[in-house]
Design an enzyme around this catalytic site. Structure first.
Site, PDB file in Angstrom:
ATOM      1  N   CYS A   1      80.002  64.283   9.720  1.00  0.00           N
ATOM      2  CA  CYS A   1      80.272  63.092   8.890  1.00  0.00           C
ATOM      3  C   CYS A   1      81.334  63.347   7.827  1.00  0.00           C
ATOM      4  CB  CYS A   1      78.983  62.614   8.217  1.00  0.00           C
ATOM      5  SG  CYS A   1      77.706  62.162   9.395  1.00  0.00           S
TER       6      CYS A   1
ATOM      7  N   HIS B   1      80.780  58.301   2.108  1.00  0.00           N
ATOM      8  CA  HIS B   1      80.289  58.234   3.490  1.00  0.00           C
ATOM      9  C   HIS B   1      79.059  57.314   3.513  1.00  0.00           C
ATOM     10  CE1 HIS B   1      78.684  59.194   7.300  1.00  0.00           C
ATOM     11  NE2 HIS B   1      77.706  59.954   6.843  1.00  0.00           N
TER      12      HIS B   1
ATOM     13  N   ASN C   1      75.964  54.079  10.194  1.00  0.00           N
ATOM     14  CA  ASN C   1      76.614  55.374   9.964  1.00  0.00           C
ATOM     15  C   ASN C   1      77.333  55.811  11.243  1.00  0.00           C
ATOM     16  OD1 ASN C   1      77.280  58.072   9.705  1.00  0.00           O
ATOM     17  ND2 ASN C   1      75.275  58.735   8.968  1.00  0.00           N
TER      18      ASN C   1
HETATM   19  N1  COA Z   1      60.468  52.856  10.446  1.00  0.00           N
HETATM   20  C1  COA Z   1      59.246  52.910   9.902  1.00  0.00           C
HETATM   21  N2  COA Z   1      58.746  54.024   9.361  1.00  0.00           N
HETATM   22  C2  COA Z   1      59.497  55.131   9.400  1.00  0.00           C
HETATM   23  C3  COA Z   1      60.785  55.148   9.967  1.00  0.00           C
HETATM   24  C4  COA Z   1      61.257  53.947  10.514  1.00  0.00           C
HETATM   25  N3  COA Z   1      62.468  53.847  11.071  1.00  0.00           N
HETATM   26  N4  COA Z   1      61.290  56.387   9.837  1.00  0.00           N
HETATM   27  C5  COA Z   1      60.369  57.130   9.214  1.00  0.00           C
HETATM   28  N5  COA Z   1      59.275  56.371   8.961  1.00  0.00           N
HETATM   29  C6  COA Z   1      58.033  56.733   8.331  1.00  0.00           C
HETATM   30  C7  COA Z   1      57.762  58.214   8.427  1.00  0.00           C
HETATM   31  O1  COA Z   1      57.150  58.525   9.661  1.00  0.00           O
HETATM   32  C8  COA Z   1      56.812  58.398   7.266  1.00  0.00           C
HETATM   33  O2  COA Z   1      55.524  57.989   7.643  1.00  0.00           O
HETATM   34  P1  COA Z   1      54.247  58.864   7.216  1.00  0.00           P
HETATM   35  O3  COA Z   1      54.266  58.823   5.709  1.00  0.00           O
HETATM   36  O4  COA Z   1      53.138  58.131   7.849  1.00  0.00           O
HETATM   37  O5  COA Z   1      54.514  60.222   7.764  1.00  0.00           O
HETATM   38  C9  COA Z   1      57.334  57.413   6.224  1.00  0.00           C
HETATM   39  O6  COA Z   1      58.123  56.445   6.941  1.00  0.00           O
HETATM   40  C10 COA Z   1      58.200  58.054   5.175  1.00  0.00           C
HETATM   41  O7  COA Z   1      59.082  58.934   5.860  1.00  0.00           O
HETATM   42  P2  COA Z   1      60.214  59.641   5.120  1.00  0.00           P
HETATM   43  O8  COA Z   1      60.882  60.627   6.040  1.00  0.00           O
HETATM   44  O9  COA Z   1      59.686  60.141   3.805  1.00  0.00           O
HETATM   45  O10 COA Z   1      61.169  58.418   4.861  1.00  0.00           O
HETATM   46  P3  COA Z   1      62.448  58.383   3.991  1.00  0.00           P
HETATM   47  O11 COA Z   1      62.274  57.384   2.934  1.00  0.00           O
HETATM   48  O12 COA Z   1      62.926  59.747   3.606  1.00  0.00           O
HETATM   49  O13 COA Z   1      63.506  57.783   5.026  1.00  0.00           O
HETATM   50  C11 COA Z   1      65.342  58.494   6.364  1.00  0.00           C
HETATM   51  C12 COA Z   1      63.827  58.506   6.197  1.00  0.00           C
HETATM   52  C13 COA Z   1      65.688  59.279   7.613  1.00  0.00           C
HETATM   53  C14 COA Z   1      65.801  57.071   6.490  1.00  0.00           C
HETATM   54  C15 COA Z   1      65.989  59.118   5.112  1.00  0.00           C
HETATM   55  O14 COA Z   1      65.362  60.326   4.803  1.00  0.00           O
HETATM   56  C16 COA Z   1      67.455  59.338   5.265  1.00  0.00           C
HETATM   57  O15 COA Z   1      68.229  58.415   5.406  1.00  0.00           O
HETATM   58  N6  COA Z   1      67.897  60.599   5.142  1.00  0.00           N
HETATM   59  C17 COA Z   1      69.309  60.912   5.243  1.00  0.00           C
HETATM   60  C18 COA Z   1      69.705  60.912   6.674  1.00  0.00           C
HETATM   61  C19 COA Z   1      71.176  60.879   6.892  1.00  0.00           C
HETATM   62  O16 COA Z   1      71.913  60.394   6.101  1.00  0.00           O
HETATM   63  N7  COA Z   1      71.584  61.426   8.014  1.00  0.00           N
HETATM   64  C20 COA Z   1      72.936  61.410   8.432  1.00  0.00           C
HETATM   65  C21 COA Z   1      73.640  62.627   8.055  1.00  0.00           C
HETATM   66  S1  COA Z   1      75.007  62.329   7.054  1.00  0.00           S
END
Ligand code: COA
Length: 334
Positions: free
Chosen positions: A117, A258, A288
């Protein structure tokens, strides 16, 4: 005499036609429009379907067509093509050679640049260094990905985020310090393999039945780790580049982050104390697209950019890789 450096003299962009919205994502994995909108900030993303075209060079060709409408240049004058992508058409040959040939840039040498990215800020630094060396005057930088080909549409941790899209900028030599790429910061940390990777398809786990059966040809991530590092590193890179160029937040006209997650963008803007009106955001409609996000923002905002506008770009991605660019925009809207 002022030093030779690179300036962006044209920008083009393209996103594929197919709109994959949150309602459709919710039929593929256990999620909802409400969750994705609130936690990621994406409403819809563009996906390249085979009935439209195939491969990142298809998007690159379209992006270049868009640039050509606005900017006249002779393809034979392009000396180098840098293509930032993690999803080239093939492992070999590189995407840069293919697009250079198809676009008639037959005097240019071309290579792909892998920084996930962060690809665009890496590619600008490379293009800028080529031009500042005095050896080259015109460099075409493509930057984009077709992440849909490495996204597991059974994994709710990743599939709501990723998208397809590509941008292109023309870099030319200038000695005018009121325009151009003035500074860049790049970093990488290879100790983060576990947090963001695609295990299959490389030289450690070459493709075979087993890698396919184990679904190893898709990106996996530890979202929380990526989230925290992205906020810290993008903010720190922006702060460093602003400080060493004596830029206050009021001097900066635009911050172009980004487009990883709306909450990451909000947190970076908050840490920099920059109002959201100065931050380019289109994640809600394009998701993204990895190396594509920053040039796609410049493409979309081009009509609002003026010669001399001070712009900070910042990115974070797999590697981990990250960085920031300080540039002054090269031209007024037409
Ligand atoms: N829909 C519903 N629930 C979801 C979900 C989705 N798409 N994705 C994850 N969850 C759930 C998880 O399973 C978790 O459930 P649990 O508490 O029962 O285990 C809960 O939501 C919280 O998960 P968590 O991982 O803490 O969520 P988050 O708020 O961190 O969001 C991302 C997850 C992936 C969206 C977030 O961490 C993110 O965007 N990270 C950066 C990723 C990124 O930018 N990647 C590209 C590289 S540049």
């Amino acid at each position: 005499m002022s030093k030779v450096h690179a300036v962006i003299t044209g920008v083009g962009g393209y996103v594929p036609k197919y709109v994959l919205n949150n309602a459709e994502i919710s039929t593929l994995v256990d999620t909802s429009d409400e969750w994705i909108t609130k936690r990621i900030g994406v409403k819809e993303r563009r996906i390249l379907k085979p009935d439209e075209g195939k491969g990142i060079t298809y998007l690159a060709e379209k992006a270049l067509e868009n640039l050509k409408i606005k900017k006249d240049f002779d393809p034979l004058e392009i000396e180098a093509v840098v293509f930032a992508t993690s999803t080239p058409d093939y492992i070999l040959p590189n995407a840069a050679s293919l697009i250079a040939y198809r676009a008639g840039m037959t005097k240019a040498f071309g290579f792909d640049l892998g920084a996930a990215c962060s690809g665009f800020v890496y590619a600008l630094e490379v293009g800028q260094a080529f031009i500042a060396s005095g050896k080259y005057k015109k460099v075409m930088v493509f930057s984009g990905d077709t992440l849909s080909v490495v996204t597991d549409y059974q994994d709710r941790n990743t599939c709501p985020i990723f998208a397809d899209g590509c941008g292109v900028v023309l870099l030319e030599a200038t000695t005018d310090e009121e325009i151009g790429i003035l500074d860049g910061i790049l970093h990488s940390d290879g100790n983060s393999l576990e947090s963001l990777h695609m295990w299959g398809g490389g030289s450690v786990n070459p493709a075979d039945h087993e890698t396919v059966n184990q679904r190893m040809h898709f990106i996996r991530q530890d979202g929380k780790v990526v989230f925290k590092r992205a906020v810290t590193e993008m903010s720190d890179a922006c702060e460093t580049i602003m400080k060493r160029n004596n830029l206050s937040k009021d001097d900066v006209k635009w911050v172009v982050p980004h487009q990883a997650n709306m909450r990451i963008i909000d947190a970076v803007a908050d840490r920099l104390d920059v109002p959201m009106e100065k931050v380019m955001v289109n994640i809600e409609k394009y998701g993204n697209s990895s190396a594509g996000t920053i040039p796609l923002c410049l493409w979309e905002w081009e009509h609002k950019l003026h010669k001399g506008d001070k712009i900070i770009l910042t990115a974070f991605g797999a590697g981990f890789t990250w960085g920031a660019t300080y540039l002054k925009w090269g031209y007024d809207p037409t």
